[in-house]
Design a protein around this motif. Sequence first.
Motif, mmCIF file in Angstrom:
data_model
loop_
_atom_site.group_PDB
_atom_site.id
_atom_site.type_symbol
_atom_site.label_atom_id
_atom_site.label_comp_id
_atom_site.label_asym_id
_atom_site.label_seq_id
_atom_site.Cartn_x
_atom_site.Cartn_y
_atom_site.Cartn_z
ATOM 1 N N UNK A 124 -28.015 -31.493 -14.233
ATOM 2 C CA UNK A 124 -29.033 -32.716 -14.405
ATOM 3 C C UNK A 124 -28.485 -34.142 -13.664
ATOM 4 N N UNK A 125 -27.250 -34.267 -13.647
ATOM 5 C CA UNK A 125 -26.471 -35.551 -12.921
ATOM 6 C C UNK A 125 -27.102 -35.725 -11.476
ATOM 7 N N UNK A 126 -27.305 -34.537 -10.943
ATOM 8 C CA UNK A 126 -27.977 -34.510 -9.489
ATOM 9 C C UNK A 126 -29.445 -35.055 -9.420
ATOM 10 N N UNK A 127 -30.027 -34.698 -10.499
ATOM 11 C CA UNK A 127 -31.623 -34.926 -10.537
ATOM 12 C C UNK A 127 -32.164 -36.398 -10.534
ATOM 13 N N UNK A 128 -31.428 -37.260 -9.592
ATOM 14 C CA UNK A 128 -32.118 -38.431 -9.812
ATOM 15 C C UNK A 128 -33.251 -38.762 -8.764
ATOM 16 N N UNK A 129 -33.879 -39.849 -9.003
ATOM 17 C CA UNK A 129 -35.109 -40.191 -8.249
ATOM 18 C C UNK A 129 -34.975 -39.828 -6.750
ATOM 19 N N UNK A 130 -33.833 -40.518 -6.158
ATOM 20 C CA UNK A 130 -33.493 -40.887 -4.919
ATOM 21 C C UNK A 130 -33.258 -39.171 -4.503
ATOM 22 N N UNK A 131 -32.681 -38.320 -5.016
ATOM 23 C CA UNK A 131 -32.287 -36.989 -4.763
ATOM 24 C C UNK A 131 -33.728 -36.207 -4.855
ATOM 25 N N UNK A 132 -34.345 -36.473 -5.795
ATOM 26 C CA UNK A 132 -35.854 -35.719 -5.890
ATOM 27 C C UNK A 132 -36.496 -35.886 -4.692
ATOM 28 N N UNK A 133 -36.869 -37.346 -4.350
ATOM 29 C CA UNK A 133 -37.321 -37.816 -3.157
ATOM 30 C C UNK A 133 -36.814 -37.383 -1.883
ATOM 31 N N UNK A 134 -35.710 -37.062 -1.769
ATOM 32 C CA UNK A 134 -34.927 -36.530 -0.477
ATOM 33 C C UNK A 134 -35.275 -35.013 -0.379
ATOM 34 N N UNK A 135 -35.428 -34.298 -1.376
ATOM 35 C CA UNK A 135 -35.525 -32.846 -1.328
ATOM 36 C C UNK A 135 -36.997 -32.695 -1.026
ATOM 37 N N UNK A 136 -37.887 -33.661 -1.710
ATOM 38 C CA UNK A 136 -39.197 -33.281 -1.460
ATOM 39 C C UNK A 136 -39.615 -33.451 -0.058
ATOM 40 N N UNK A 137 -38.985 -34.620 0.436
ATOM 41 C CA UNK A 137 -39.213 -35.096 1.930
ATOM 42 C C UNK A 137 -38.854 -33.808 2.776
ATOM 43 N N UNK A 138 -37.860 -32.996 2.557
ATOM 44 C CA UNK A 138 -37.401 -31.992 3.471
ATOM 45 C C UNK A 138 -37.891 -30.654 2.841
ATOM 46 N N UNK A 139 -38.666 -30.287 1.985
ATOM 47 C CA UNK A 139 -39.308 -29.275 1.587
ATOM 48 C C UNK A 139 -38.550 -28.559 0.755
ATOM 49 N N UNK A 140 -37.387 -29.181 -0.014
ATOM 50 C CA UNK A 140 -36.458 -28.242 -0.756
ATOM 51 C C UNK A 140 -36.804 -28.262 -2.243
ATOM 52 N N UNK A 141 -36.888 -27.040 -2.887
ATOM 53 C CA UNK A 141 -37.237 -27.301 -4.099
ATOM 54 C C UNK A 141 -35.869 -27.410 -4.896
ATOM 55 N N UNK A 142 -35.901 -28.309 -6.035
ATOM 56 C CA UNK A 142 -34.716 -28.540 -6.719
ATOM 57 C C UNK A 142 -34.918 -27.883 -8.407
ATOM 58 N N UNK A 143 -33.780 -27.244 -8.511
ATOM 59 C CA UNK A 143 -33.853 -26.632 -9.962
ATOM 60 C C UNK A 143 -34.084 -27.821 -11.046
ATOM 61 N N UNK B 261 -27.114 -31.777 4.203
ATOM 62 C CA UNK B 261 -27.084 -32.200 5.939
ATOM 63 C C UNK B 261 -26.117 -31.216 6.215
ATOM 64 N N UNK B 262 -24.681 -31.190 5.447
ATOM 65 C CA UNK B 262 -23.643 -30.130 6.024
ATOM 66 C C UNK B 262 -24.217 -28.651 6.336
ATOM 67 N N UNK B 263 -25.102 -28.417 5.317
ATOM 68 C CA UNK B 263 -25.591 -27.028 5.166
ATOM 69 C C UNK B 263 -26.536 -26.844 6.341
ATOM 70 N N UNK B 264 -27.299 -27.852 6.710
ATOM 71 C CA UNK B 264 -28.496 -27.808 7.949
ATOM 72 C C UNK B 264 -27.587 -27.799 9.170
ATOM 73 N N UNK B 265 -26.364 -28.466 9.270
ATOM 74 C CA UNK B 265 -25.787 -28.676 10.454
ATOM 75 C C UNK B 265 -24.875 -27.031 10.618
ATOM 76 N N UNK B 266 -24.662 -26.281 9.641
ATOM 77 C CA UNK B 266 -24.113 -25.088 9.779
ATOM 78 C C UNK B 266 -25.054 -24.075 9.996
ATOM 79 N N UNK B 267 -26.267 -24.026 9.637
ATOM 80 C CA UNK B 267 -27.326 -22.863 9.464
ATOM 81 C C UNK B 267 -28.402 -23.237 10.687
ATOM 82 N N UNK B 268 -28.623 -24.569 10.754
ATOM 83 C CA UNK B 268 -29.747 -24.877 11.665
ATOM 84 C C UNK B 268 -31.089 -25.255 10.661
#
Length: 211
Positions: free
Chosen positions: A114-133, A97-104
């Motif tokens: 791996x620690x960031x690849x939780x179900x919650x974070x995956x769902x968040x990225x999918x909702x905003x069209x972001x591909x998670x590595x 969200x900080x990135x979006x605020x800076x760039x629009x």
Amino acid sequence: MQDGYALAPKFTNKYLIITQLVAQQQYMFDHHTHQVDHRIISLSQPFLRPIIRGKAKAKTEFGTKFDVSLDTNGFARIEKLSFDAYNESTVLEEAVENYKERTGFYPERILVDQIYRTKKNRAYCKEHGIRMSGPKLGRPAKEPQDKQISQQDNADRIEVERFFSLAKRCNGMGLIMTKLPETVMSSIALSVLVTNLFALPTGTFFVLYVV
């Protein structure tokens, strides 16, 4: 003190820290445990906490814990800095969200551990069209294209490790000797700033000093 004597102001804070330390040790002894909330490990730096990292060289580290994000230009930003242990996965949404605020706009992809690849974070990225590595949930992909994308993500993510290596070896992050929490955080921020300066294009870098 009971007889009416008072400690000098410079010793008052130290006395309070020692009192709290004794109380923590007594609690662990009485409850047969080695854990206690906000455990004090240093009289000179009572804000430090033991952080379990699980590394082969040092399972427990003492100091600050912080998350850094790198943008496509190679510039780093501190997303969270704390003397207490925390789960890194909780930082992702705020960092994006900080990135979006800076760039629009939201980033096209996010390169994470791996620690960031939780179900919650995956769902968040999918909702905003972001591909998670990283590998997707379910069976491993067999398509050569997916494997190439994964290999490219891993290669690009090396830039994060390179940033930390440069900051520690060349720009003072591995040699912080300050004692106060404010000066420790300032030293870390300055180390990140200096490392970012070396990511500037060479021409702009020299103009900065010539002008």
